[in-house]
Write an enzyme that holds these catalytic residues in place. Sequence first.
Site, PDB file in Angstrom:
ATOM      1  N   CYS A  40     -31.894 -44.931 -52.581  1.00  0.00           N
ATOM      2  CA  CYS A  40     -31.942 -45.381 -51.184  1.00  0.00           C
ATOM      3  C   CYS A  40     -30.765 -44.801 -50.403  1.00  0.00           C
ATOM      4  CB  CYS A  40     -31.888 -46.909 -51.104  1.00  0.00           C
ATOM      5  SG  CYS A  40     -33.292 -47.756 -51.870  1.00  0.00           S
ATOM      6  N   CYS A  69     -29.085 -49.591 -54.302  1.00  0.00           N
ATOM      7  CA  CYS A  69     -30.037 -48.585 -54.794  1.00  0.00           C
ATOM      8  C   CYS A  69     -29.513 -47.170 -54.543  1.00  0.00           C
ATOM      9  CB  CYS A  69     -31.372 -48.816 -54.082  1.00  0.00           C
ATOM     10  SG  CYS A  69     -32.562 -47.478 -54.227  1.00  0.00           S
TER      11      CYS A  69
END
Length: 144
Positions: free
Chosen positions: A72, A69
Amino acid sequence: MNESMHIVCPQCDAINRIPSVRLSEAPNCGKCHQPLFDGHPVALTGSNFQQHVNHNDIPLLIDFWAPWCGPCKMMAPQFTQAATQLEPNVRLAKVNTEAEQMLGAQFGIRSIPTLILFHHGREVARQSGAMGMADIVRWALSHS
């Protein structure tokens, strides 16, 4: 008021009883003697998740993330910086939803990163999307 608090060790997962007035004095774990607060988020897994959620008397802020991600990855250093600001009043932790798919499913994680704040075993607040350090700190303090 010399109330004791339970704090789970980020290293060995032992439950420590600490007088609340000593939280800011850099206490060590009674079992492994490592610092109870080191300014870094704790990695939670299926085996230690419940211990930390249910046995910390301070709020527990968990970042549900995945290694693939992009947002993230961008938020990870901000989350670590937030740990240095929030400890010892809030414990920060991370759950890799790729490795811990059961935890992601259990909490209905639909988008990542998602922050969930727990206190005394209960979900108190939830926020999806990447945030900067100041926003993480502000959000956590406003709900704890």
